[in-house]
Design a protein around this motif. Sequence first.
Motif, PDB file in Angstrom:
ATOM      1  N   TRP A 130      -6.797  -3.944  -3.041  1.00  0.00           N
ATOM      2  CA  TRP A 130      -6.751  -3.562  -4.618  1.00  0.00           C
ATOM      3  C   TRP A 130      -7.963  -2.840  -5.130  1.00  0.00           C
ATOM      4  O   TRP A 130      -8.065  -1.846  -5.589  1.00  0.00           O
ATOM      5  CB  TRP A 130      -6.522  -4.789  -5.414  1.00  0.00           C
ATOM      6  CG  TRP A 130      -6.736  -4.799  -6.819  1.00  0.00           C
ATOM      7  CD1 TRP A 130      -5.982  -3.802  -7.673  1.00  0.00           C
ATOM      8  CD2 TRP A 130      -7.541  -5.299  -7.863  1.00  0.00           C
ATOM      9  NE1 TRP A 130      -6.476  -3.957  -9.015  1.00  0.00           N
ATOM     10  CE2 TRP A 130      -7.581  -5.031  -8.845  1.00  0.00           C
ATOM     11  CE3 TRP A 130      -8.734  -6.352  -7.592  1.00  0.00           C
ATOM     12  CZ2 TRP A 130      -8.212  -5.265 -10.247  1.00  0.00           C
ATOM     13  CZ3 TRP A 130      -9.244  -7.098  -8.618  1.00  0.00           C
ATOM     14  CH2 TRP A 130      -9.058  -6.353  -9.926  1.00  0.00           C
ATOM     15  N   GLN A 131      -9.120  -3.573  -4.331  1.00  0.00           N
ATOM     16  CA  GLN A 131     -10.477  -3.024  -4.897  1.00  0.00           C
ATOM     17  C   GLN A 131     -10.581  -1.403  -4.474  1.00  0.00           C
ATOM     18  O   GLN A 131     -11.399  -0.654  -4.854  1.00  0.00           O
ATOM     19  CB  GLN A 131     -11.727  -3.914  -4.445  1.00  0.00           C
ATOM     20  CG  GLN A 131     -11.615  -4.926  -5.300  1.00  0.00           C
ATOM     21  CD  GLN A 131     -12.804  -5.866  -5.121  1.00  0.00           C
ATOM     22  OE1 GLN A 131     -13.672  -5.721  -4.377  1.00  0.00           O
ATOM     23  NE2 GLN A 131     -12.696  -7.313  -5.741  1.00  0.00           N
ATOM     24  N   SER A 188     -11.389 -14.418  -3.725  1.00  0.00           N
ATOM     25  CA  SER A 188     -10.623 -13.385  -2.922  1.00  0.00           C
ATOM     26  C   SER A 188     -10.764 -11.954  -3.665  1.00  0.00           C
ATOM     27  O   SER A 188     -10.309 -11.087  -3.277  1.00  0.00           O
ATOM     28  CB  SER A 188      -9.165 -13.753  -2.946  1.00  0.00           C
ATOM     29  OG  SER A 188      -8.991 -14.899  -2.514  1.00  0.00           O
ATOM     30  N   GLY A 189     -11.916 -12.203  -4.516  1.00  0.00           N
ATOM     31  CA  GLY A 189     -12.124 -10.495  -5.074  1.00  0.00           C
ATOM     32  C   GLY A 189     -11.006 -10.117  -6.108  1.00  0.00           C
ATOM     33  O   GLY A 189     -10.632  -8.724  -6.214  1.00  0.00           O
ATOM     34  N   LEU A 190     -10.110 -11.009  -6.361  1.00  0.00           N
ATOM     35  CA  LEU A 190      -9.138 -10.577  -7.414  1.00  0.00           C
ATOM     36  C   LEU A 190      -9.167 -10.746  -8.827  1.00  0.00           C
ATOM     37  O   LEU A 190      -8.371 -10.739  -9.845  1.00  0.00           O
ATOM     38  CB  LEU A 190      -7.702 -11.594  -7.153  1.00  0.00           C
ATOM     39  CG  LEU A 190      -7.269 -11.473  -5.747  1.00  0.00           C
ATOM     40  CD1 LEU A 190      -6.301 -12.356  -5.312  1.00  0.00           C
ATOM     41  CD2 LEU A 190      -6.674 -10.125  -5.246  1.00  0.00           C
ATOM     42  N   VAL A 191     -10.456 -10.932  -9.269  1.00  0.00           N
ATOM     43  CA  VAL A 191     -10.707 -11.014 -10.685  1.00  0.00           C
ATOM     44  C   VAL A 191     -11.639  -9.875 -11.082  1.00  0.00           C
ATOM     45  O   VAL A 191     -12.486  -9.704 -10.898  1.00  0.00           O
ATOM     46  CB  VAL A 191     -11.527 -12.346 -10.998  1.00  0.00           C
ATOM     47  CG1 VAL A 191     -11.759 -12.521 -12.806  1.00  0.00           C
ATOM     48  CG2 VAL A 191     -10.520 -13.404 -10.766  1.00  0.00           C
ATOM     49  N   GLU A 244       0.871  -1.332  -0.058  1.00  0.00           N
ATOM     50  CA  GLU A 244      -0.170   0.023   0.010  1.00  0.00           C
ATOM     51  C   GLU A 244       0.824   1.261   0.109  1.00  0.00           C
ATOM     52  O   GLU A 244       0.863   2.263  -0.846  1.00  0.00           O
ATOM     53  CB  GLU A 244      -0.892  -0.102   1.404  1.00  0.00           C
ATOM     54  CG  GLU A 244      -1.967   1.150   1.121  1.00  0.00           C
ATOM     55  CD  GLU A 244      -2.947   0.970   2.354  1.00  0.00           C
ATOM     56  OE1 GLU A 244      -2.610   0.075   3.366  1.00  0.00           O
ATOM     57  OE2 GLU A 244      -3.929   1.769   2.117  1.00  0.00           O
ATOM     58  N   GLN A 245       1.928   0.961   0.635  1.00  0.00           N
ATOM     59  CA  GLN A 245       2.783   2.454   0.653  1.00  0.00           C
ATOM     60  C   GLN A 245       3.456   2.666  -0.357  1.00  0.00           C
ATOM     61  O   GLN A 245       3.737   3.871  -1.070  1.00  0.00           O
ATOM     62  CB  GLN A 245       4.118   2.371   1.816  1.00  0.00           C
ATOM     63  CG  GLN A 245       3.454   2.287   3.241  1.00  0.00           C
ATOM     64  CD  GLN A 245       4.338   1.521   4.136  1.00  0.00           C
ATOM     65  OE1 GLN A 245       5.403   1.025   3.956  1.00  0.00           O
ATOM     66  NE2 GLN A 245       3.934   1.334   5.358  1.00  0.00           N
ATOM     67  N   ALA A 291       1.067  -2.262  -9.369  1.00  0.00           N
ATOM     68  CA  ALA A 291       0.228  -3.545  -9.407  1.00  0.00           C
ATOM     69  C   ALA A 291       0.446  -4.450  -8.158  1.00  0.00           C
ATOM     70  O   ALA A 291       1.457  -4.731  -7.884  1.00  0.00           O
ATOM     71  CB  ALA A 291       0.501  -4.307 -10.820  1.00  0.00           C
ATOM     72  N   PHE A 292      -0.715  -4.628  -7.581  1.00  0.00           N
ATOM     73  CA  PHE A 292      -0.562  -5.604  -6.594  1.00  0.00           C
ATOM     74  C   PHE A 292      -0.300  -6.905  -6.981  1.00  0.00           C
ATOM     75  O   PHE A 292      -0.822  -7.245  -8.007  1.00  0.00           O
ATOM     76  CB  PHE A 292      -1.795  -5.437  -5.645  1.00  0.00           C
ATOM     77  CG  PHE A 292      -1.973  -4.060  -5.075  1.00  0.00           C
ATOM     78  CD1 PHE A 292      -1.464  -3.852  -3.856  1.00  0.00           C
ATOM     79  CD2 PHE A 292      -3.021  -3.227  -5.510  1.00  0.00           C
ATOM     80  CE1 PHE A 292      -1.486  -2.680  -3.225  1.00  0.00           C
ATOM     81  CE2 PHE A 292      -2.955  -1.850  -5.070  1.00  0.00           C
ATOM     82  CZ  PHE A 292      -2.359  -1.646  -3.854  1.00  0.00           C
TER      83      PHE A 292
END
Length: 443
Positions: A224-225, A263-266, A186-187, A203-204
């Motif tokens: 990311w979201q 995981s909410g990554l798509v 995040e930093q 990019a995470f």
Amino acid sequence: MSGSSTKNGGAPTVYLGHIVDPMDEDTYRDIPEGALVVSSEGQIEVVGKWSDLSAQYSSGKLVDCGRKLIMPGMIDMHIHLPQVSQIGKSGDTLLGWLEKYIFPAEARFSDLSHAEKIATWFFDELARNGTTLAVVFSTIHKEATDAAFSIAADKGMRAIMGKVMMDRNAPASLLENSKNSLAESEQLANKWHGFDNGRLLYAFTPRFAITSTDELLHDCGKLWQSSPGTYLHTHLSESLEEVKKVASLFPSSRSYLDVYDQSGLVGARSVFAHSIHLDDQDLRVMHQKHCVLAHCPSSNFFLKSGIFPLDRVKAAGVEFGLGSDVAAGPQMSLFGVMKDANFIQPQIWISPRELFYRATRGGAKALKLEDRLGSLEAGKEADFIVVDPTLKNACPMDILEHETDDILSALVFLGDDRMIDSTYIRGRPVFKRTREKEAAGIS
Ligand code: GUN
Ligand code: ZN
């Protein structure tokens, strides 16, 4: 000068040469005696025949590229910075190769001066290969990743990059506490995402499902979201051995893609490298959620990972571009990657037109950057390469007098780093081949 229309009043520069520029997979502009007019701010003002533009621009700064091609810079959708030192180390499939060569090389990035040396090499190599945007895995190290961003910033390079995240199934020297990994990511995103009007983006980067706990993936999805415009970059379904291990680590997931989806990554800025072993449900989800794929054929050859399901990906309407995946891919040159994309398909002929599109405009489109990058149209940023196909002996000396298809075919089947004469990002030279080096045969 009448042609000087830049906002700050600086004179534009006019590059003269043979312009070849993709409009889509099949349609190209081919302008033999062309002019690319670039504002002092690095934006393309106009492209056309020099005979149509010379009256307006002849008193400006002219760079005559001679009998060479002017084309959009190439976009590498998946590459590993720390692995540039490991190119060509062969002899195993994915998981063994990671243990043997890659993890030890990445562990050395705890030494900042080593990390800076390799990052400098890496960005110089990208420029020398004509790559004007790369989507880059760094290592788990925050300081090394910060230094890599600084080096790219100073060199005028363009990248979408992130610190790797790993919290299980790796050597102790590469394992992180998941909360620290997220906080450091995040930093870095806060510091670098959007730098210099979007020249650097974040990019995470969770490495892959095997080296991630469920907790890391879920928290990464939330982070990311809540970080608009950033990307999510990871590996997906590269080898069957990997897919099997993921199934045993995540028994409640329907498929490897489903691990990331849960995981909410798509989503629209997810970039999944490889994506070979997919079923139809995966492809439907990918299409619905607008994620994109980085096809890495040279790497797939090198590690014997399998064959990208090109026809099924296209039929499903999933966007994709090309990635070198250095060091599993043994070359940075996207010319070579284009050739391998053709060769690796046993049944499908991919045209040179489509291949060069995938390495340029198609990549920009997949990365949601087509409004700024990927072709040489007025209003876009002036990321371009000057290419001399005759630097390869096998190429006919009169190739520029041939049809567009022949020119593109020469680039795809004969091309490599030696054809790149110069590379520009936002109108600024980041690589120029010198005659001394050419004469000495050093590229
Ligand atoms: N999967 C997880 N890490 C890697 C990597 O570094 N290279 C490739 N090709 N695949 C991976
Ligand atoms: Zn990779």
